[in-house]
Structure formats: C-alpha cells, structure tokens
Design a protein around this motif. Structure first.
Motif, mmCIF file in Angstrom:
data_model
loop_
_atom_site.group_PDB
_atom_site.id
_atom_site.type_symbol
_atom_site.label_atom_id
_atom_site.label_comp_id
_atom_site.label_asym_id
_atom_site.label_seq_id
_atom_site.Cartn_x
_atom_site.Cartn_y
_atom_site.Cartn_z
ATOM 1 N N TYR A 149 132.698 113.759 53.160
ATOM 2 C CA TYR A 149 132.155 114.400 54.016
ATOM 3 C C TYR A 149 131.974 114.394 55.352
ATOM 4 N N ARG A 150 132.195 112.875 56.385
ATOM 5 C CA ARG A 150 132.553 112.891 56.997
ATOM 6 C C ARG A 150 134.075 113.353 57.473
ATOM 7 N N ARG B 262 132.453 119.135 55.658
ATOM 8 C CA ARG B 262 131.340 119.217 55.089
ATOM 9 C C ARG B 262 130.822 119.663 53.732
ATOM 10 N N ALA B 263 131.894 120.308 53.818
ATOM 11 C CA ALA B 263 132.062 121.299 52.190
ATOM 12 C C ALA B 263 133.402 121.481 51.487
ATOM 13 N N ASP C 48 135.102 124.264 53.508
ATOM 14 C CA ASP C 48 136.160 123.638 54.418
ATOM 15 C C ASP C 48 137.315 123.257 54.664
#
Length: 206
Positions: free
Chosen positions: A58-59, A62-63, A66
């Motif tokens: 997630y760094r 974000r999802a 994405d």
C-alpha cells in the motif's frame, strides 16, 4: 510534500538487473491478473506472490484498482512497442499489417494465452467511467488511430471505417486464438485484413 516511491531498478554486484519493489509487485500482478482474472485475484495473493508486506504494497499502490490501471498501462506500452517495432522493420505498412497478423497468431499459440488483456478487463469492469475502462478506451483509440494511419498509407480511402473493422478483426482473432484453433489465427487474420483494405480502395498483392 510527499514523493512517490521510486520504481527504478537496481544493479546487483554481478551486473544483473534487480527489480525494484514496485516492479516486483507489478510483475506478480501481471501474471496473476492475466492467468486468473482481475476480480479473482486479491491484494493478499499479489502480496504473497511478490514476497512483500501489506504495508509495502500500500506504500506503492493505494488500492488494488490503482495497480490494475498500472498493469493495463504496462500492457498497453508493450503492445504499442511491439507494433511500432513491426512497422520499423517492415518494408511498408502493407507488410507491417501482415506481420502484425502473424504476431497475434504467434502469441495465440503460446502457453497460457488467454486472449486480450483489455477485453478481459473491460468484461470485469462494467462502469464505463471507471479508471480501468478509461485505460482500455485510450488503448483502443490508439489502435484505431494507428490502423487508420497505416491504412491511409496503403491507399485506403475511408480510413476510419476500415480502422474500426481492423480493430474488430483483431478482437475476434484474440478471442479465437484463446477459444479456437490458434495455429490458424495469423493466416486468417492476415487474409481478413487484406480483404478489408482492398474493399476500401487499397490495391495490394498477396
């Protein structure tokens, strides 16, 4: 101010190229999405395949959507690069179109071929306004524009209609390669492209 994680690869002591963390995530996602479908692959499966933690995933993304967009953009770049390479090496656009048909035929015969990544993605994302569908639409628009340019250079008059027909033929060939007899795809697609071009005014020899 925040900065995006770097996607640059590093070089190991022996000179070999080492994938960055972002590239490893994308590579894992590409394999899983194409083989199993986007919806069927969870972020956890990608995290496991890439050998990273959730925090790391997630760094960089974000999802999951994405990552799906990045996956499709990467696939688009590969397809565009392949067609550009065909055009550069061919003796004119007529030969390039035939080579393009053979390229699809060859891809269809490869193990693990599951058709067009963009058609597959569109089938899983019904909202035409989603970011995923926008990538699909942009890539298909690029195909139409490129086909229209190539067709115009070989004498086709109505390049827009002919380009639409070529895109439909390309779509059908990808589906046929997945579901049907892959060894016939390249030859059949080349013949169909030839027919479309001559119907719209091009004077070509087989």
């Amino acid at each position: 101010m925040s900065t995006a994680p770097s996607s640059a690869a590093t070089t190991s002591a022996d000179g070999s190229r080492r994938l960055s963390t972002r590239e490893r995530i994308l590579e894992a996602a590409t394999e899983l999405f194409y083989a199993h479908g986007i919806r069927a692959v969870s972020a956890d499966k990608i995290i496991e395949r890439a050998g990273i933690t959730k925090v790391t995933f997630y760094r960089h993304f974000r999802a999951k959507d994405d990552l799906v967009v990045t996956y499709l953009e990467s696939q688009a770049a590969r397809e565009r690069g392949a067609l550009d390479a065909v055009r550069e090496s061919a003796d004119g656009d007529a030969e390039a179109l035939r080579s393009f048909a053979n390229l699809i035929g060859t891809a269809s015969c490869q193990p693990g071929f599951r058709g067009c990544a963009f058609i597959n993605a569109a089938a899983e994302y019904s909202d035409p306004d989603s970011a995923v569908r926008k990538v699909v639409a942009d890539h298909r628009a690029w195909y139409r524009e490129t086909f229209a340019t190539m067709l115009g250079r070989i004498g086709v008059i109505d390049t827009e209609d002919a380009a639409d027909e070529l895109l439909m033929l390309r779509d059908g060939a990808m589906v046929a390669g997945y579901l049907g007899e892959a060894s016939h795809v390249g030859r059949a697609l080349a013949a169909a492209i030839f027919a479309v071009a001559t119907t719209h005014g091009a004077e070509l020899t087989r």
